[in-house]
Design an enzyme around this catalytic site. Structure first.
Site, short mmCIF file in Angstrom:
data_model
loop_
_atom_site.label_atom_id
_atom_site.label_comp_id
_atom_site.label_asym_id
_atom_site.label_seq_id
_atom_site.Cartn_x
_atom_site.Cartn_y
_atom_site.Cartn_z
N ALA A 18 -2.42 3.95 3.31
CA ALA A 18 -3.58 3.85 2.42
C ALA A 18 -4.55 2.77 2.88
CB ALA A 18 -3.13 3.58 0.98
N SER A 34 0.85 -1.19 0.00
CA SER A 34 0.00 0.00 0.00
C SER A 34 0.88 1.23 0.00
CB SER A 34 -0.88 0.03 1.25
OG SER A 34 -0.11 0.35 2.40
N ASP A 35 0.36 2.34 -0.51
CA ASP A 35 1.01 3.60 -0.20
C ASP A 35 0.88 3.81 1.30
OD1 ASP A 35 2.28 6.03 -0.45
OD2 ASP A 35 1.12 6.68 -2.17
N CYS A 36 1.67 4.72 1.84
CA CYS A 36 1.79 4.78 3.29
C CYS A 36 0.48 5.22 3.96
CB CYS A 36 2.94 5.67 3.68
SG CYS A 36 4.52 4.92 3.20
#
Length: 792
Positions: A287, A283-285
């Protein structure tokens, strides 16, 4: 440090830090399959995961994995950065001495302007080499969350500087070259590092007019999704076998990407066959948290963590899975088989990196600081900057003719730029050579005054030092534009114009009647029509974020030591474009409410179009390969099938590359970027103006000499995308155009019935979230966010 950890790397001389790897010789794992080099990566990973408790498995979902001390598995940090050199919050540079610096290349937006895939592979090879050296000293990881391969759709996007440009074919070719350098050849026994293609998908808004990336729902038609937003990711997964993907903050058509099995499973893993080596998705941080709030997709925190894991998100940048999966398991929202699958993907990736193997068998584990910032890598950083700089206007002033009696005036906030040269996601470079520093190496008199600052500085008091310096100068060079104070992660622009203060000073300098050059800096384009329309300004260059040697590259081009040959990788729109379409409108084709996006669809008059770029000489081109006047679609497809191609769009259109003879008709030795566009009347209306289908940079063509570019076209080059997302070969009239003018062209026709080259999987009908009680209507989008729900 537990006794079972074994140091298998070199000491970092500045800090004494040790690299930690599992000990497969004397540690607890020595007799397990994970340490058996003859077993497959997946089998080795399964053996390790089978030894973990449920708690240990859940802890391993975090990007900051704590490891399992009882098994001799060290902590591991999945998050490292390598956009244009090693960087990121978990890359540790020492204060001085060894490991206190590395090579910092130009931002991708400038390297993209070089249109030189061989250059990109060479740059990426240096980055992965230096990454391994730092990793061996326990100063960075082995998994790098780069590249950013979202197309630069709107010039207001603050992170467009991280991308190679706006064209999906260009990005697809660039990223294939980049991954080759980062990961190494697919036949290599070990990967150099693991690259991560981000942000999947439809992500290109930060904070525009109150629209936040954490809650934005990108409404994208299937046609636009397949045609524009996804090709670079297809290149990453299907064609380059990248090791990792990152799902993005935003939702696409109502579904947060990190909880979307249609994107992460149906398209990525199944349709593109991205299962060769059990690759993983991060995941993006934080997300995963966003799936709960503000997206309101999952009704509870536990559901958000479970939804992400089940959809195919294997690593959580952050702690949300780590914190909420225990209750998700107790509530029966997810089972251990799904969790095991995520961990097997992670650890099989580490196996391919040699994480569990004897360092003596691995050349990358022998690298140290002697392999960092070498003379060759420094020269490559300079070369990358030179190749990317674009000459946009030249009335004959450039290259400058200077001698010891000359005086050069340097002005503008970028004239003495140092840190600004790097852009974002930068590490610590060996040095920072500003334009002023480079000019001071010339045997001329330098008169420097900064003048007004960036987008927020109207202070006229800072202008006073300019006028005496300008009066004392024979030639005036003004270097300014935008920087990370205006465009960056978390910050979109709301204007495409130079500031009033900047244009005022530029105009006053031009009124002096002296030879004058303007150098426009920054990743996103700004409308430079007042500069190109001013007859007292002889030349305009664009320099992007040129990296550690950017000042030298710019000055060498100004003085003729190097010749410009870069091409704009994006469209430069008029400043009024911001009033014609909101950033939140994701559509590409023109309509009553949208003038169209990118060079393919924009129906206005661009200040400079994609691919613009002048030289210090002149070129002509001739298509020397003989194309047929007509081709049968059925013959093309049947020939493709006979070659047993898994993907018909990858089949060659012609038996060999189409050869273009490029002649330098002037006197100055120069590179030339051969751009091959396709135009015509075929497929669904409206037709794009043209589409880039091939390019090649030719090097150092001397005056009066010629070079040959080989442009390879595939059936996919000729295909269009229908409203369902299918890639189709259509009958119709086609034109291959060389360069924007064009310098040469050839026409041909495709006949017969249309043929589907790639049948696109359709999304499930019911794609609605569970919502979060008590938050209905609380999170609302900002101004200009109205998007009509798109359908197939």
């Amino acid at each position: 440090m537990p006794a079972t950890y074994r140091n298998l790397a070199l000491l970092a001389s500045a800090s004494g830090a040790l690299a930690l790897f599992p000990d497969c010789v004397n540690g607890p794992l020595r007799n397990e399959t994970i340490c058996n080099t003859s077993a497959s990566p997946a089998d080795r990973a399964r053996s390790l995961v089978s030894l973990y408790t449920l708690e240990e498995k859940i802890n391993a979902t975090s990007s900051t994995a704590p490891g399992v001390p009882r098994l001799g598995v060290p902590p591991y940090q999945w998050w490292s950065e390598g956009l244009h050199g090693i960087a990121g919050p978990f890359t540790n540079f020492s204060d001085s001495g060894d490991y206190s610096y590395s090579t910092s290349f130009p931002q991708p937006i400038l390297m993209g302007a070089a249109f030189d895939d061989e250059l990109i592979t060479a740059v990426a090879t240096v980055i992965s080499t230096e990454a391994r050296a730092f990793n061996n000293a326990n100063r960075t990881g082995l998994d790098f969350w780069t590249p950013n391969i979202n197309p630069f759709r709107d010039q207001r996007w603050g992170r467009g500087q991280e991308t190679p440009g706006e064209d999906p074919f260009h990005l697809s070719s660039y990223v294939q070259a980049l991954i080759k350098g980062l990961q190494g050849d697919t036949s290599d026994p070990y990967k150099r590092v693991v690259a991560t293609c981000k942000h999947f998908a439809g992500y290109d808004i930060e904070t525009w007019n109150g629209n936040l990336r954490y809650q934005f729902d990108a409404q994208i038609s299937q046609q636009d999704l397949v045609e524009y937003y996804l090709p670079p990711f297809q290149s990453c997964a299907r064609d380059s076998n990248v090791g990792a993907f990152m799902c993005s903050y935003n939702a696409v058509n109502g579904v947060p990407t990190c909880a979307d099995p249609y994107l992460l499973q149906t398209i990525l893993r199944e349709h593109w066959g991205w299962t060769n080596e059990e690759q993983w998705v991060t995941s993006d941080c934080d997300a995963v948290q966003n799936i709960y709030l503000p997206h309101e997709w999952a009704a509870t925190r536990e559901e958000a963590a479970a939804d992400a894991l089940i959809a195919g998100t294997d690593v959580n940048c952050g702690t949300y899975m780590q914190n909420h999966l225990p209750k998700a398991f107790s509530q029966g929202l997810v089972n251990e088989t799904v969790l095991d699958q995520a961990l097997v993907r992670q650890y099989s990736s580490l196996v391919r990196l040699g994480y569990f193997d004897d360092p003596e068998d691995q050349p990358y584990r022998q690298l140290d600081f002697n392999d960092v910032a070498t003379n060759a890598s420094q020269q490559l950083a300079y070369k990358a900057a030179v190749e990317g700089v674009v000459l946009l206007k030249n009335d004959g002033l450039l290259p400058l003719s200077l001698d010891s009696s000359s005086s050069l005036g340097l002005f503008g906030e970028w004239a003495n730029a140092t840190q600004d040269l790097l852009g974002n996601y930068a590490g610590i470079p060996t040095y920072l050579h500003s334009p002023l520093w480079a000019a001071q190496q010339l045997n001329v008199t330098i008169n420097y005054a900064q003048g007004p600052g960036g987008q927020g500085d109207p202070t006229t008091g800072s202008w006073l030092t300019i006028w005496p310096a300008a009066d004392a100068s024979d030639v005036i060079v003004y270097i300014s534009g935008i920087n990370n104070g205006v465009e960056s992660e978390g910050m979109d622009r709301v204007t495409l114009a130079w500031t009033g203060a900047q244009l005022d000073v530029i105009g006053q300098l031009a009124e002096l009647g002296k030879p004058m050059v303007v150098v426009q800096m920054g990743g996103g384009q700004i409308d430079s029509s007042p500069i190109i329309n001013n007859p007292n300004i002889s030349a305009l260059l664009w320099g992007g974020y040129p990296g550690q040697d950017g000042g030298v590259a710019i000055v060498d081009i100004l003085t003729g030591k190097a010749a410009p040959a870069g091409r704009l990788p994006t469209t430069q729109y008029p400043a009024s474009y911001i009033n014609e379409v909101p950033m939140t409108d994701m559509t590409l084709r023109p309509s009553e409410s949208n003038p169209g996006r990118t060079y393919k669809w924009y129906n206005g008059t661009a200040v400079f179009e994609f691919g613009s770029g002048l030289h210090y000489t002149n070129f002509s081109a001739d298509i020397t390969s003989k194309l047929e006047s007509s081709y049968s679609i059925s013959d093309l497809v049947s020939t493709c099938k006979s070659s047993n191609a898994n993907y018909p769009d990858k089949c060659s259109f012609t038996p060999g590359p189409i050869q273009i003879e490029v002649s330098n008709t002037g006197e100055t030795t120069s590179d030339y970027v051969t751009l091959g566009f396709l135009a015509g009347s075929f497929g669904p209306v409206p037709y794009p103006k043209k589409s880039l289908v091939a390019y090649q940079r030719l090097h150092a063509i001397t005056g009066g000499a010629s070079g040959t570019a080989n442009l390879s076209l595939t059936l996919g080059s000729l295909a269009r995308v229908d409203k369902m997302g299918n890639k189709v070969l259509y009958p119709g009239d086609y034109s291959l155009l060389i360069d924007n003018d064009p310098l040469a062209s050839v026409n041909f026709t495709l006949t017969g019935d249309q043929a589907v080259l790639d049948e696109w999987p359709q999304p499930p009908a019911n794609r609605t979230g569970k919502g979060v009680s008590g938050f209905e209507g609380y999170f609302v989008p900002g101004y200009g966010s109205d998007q009509a729900a798109v359908t197939a």
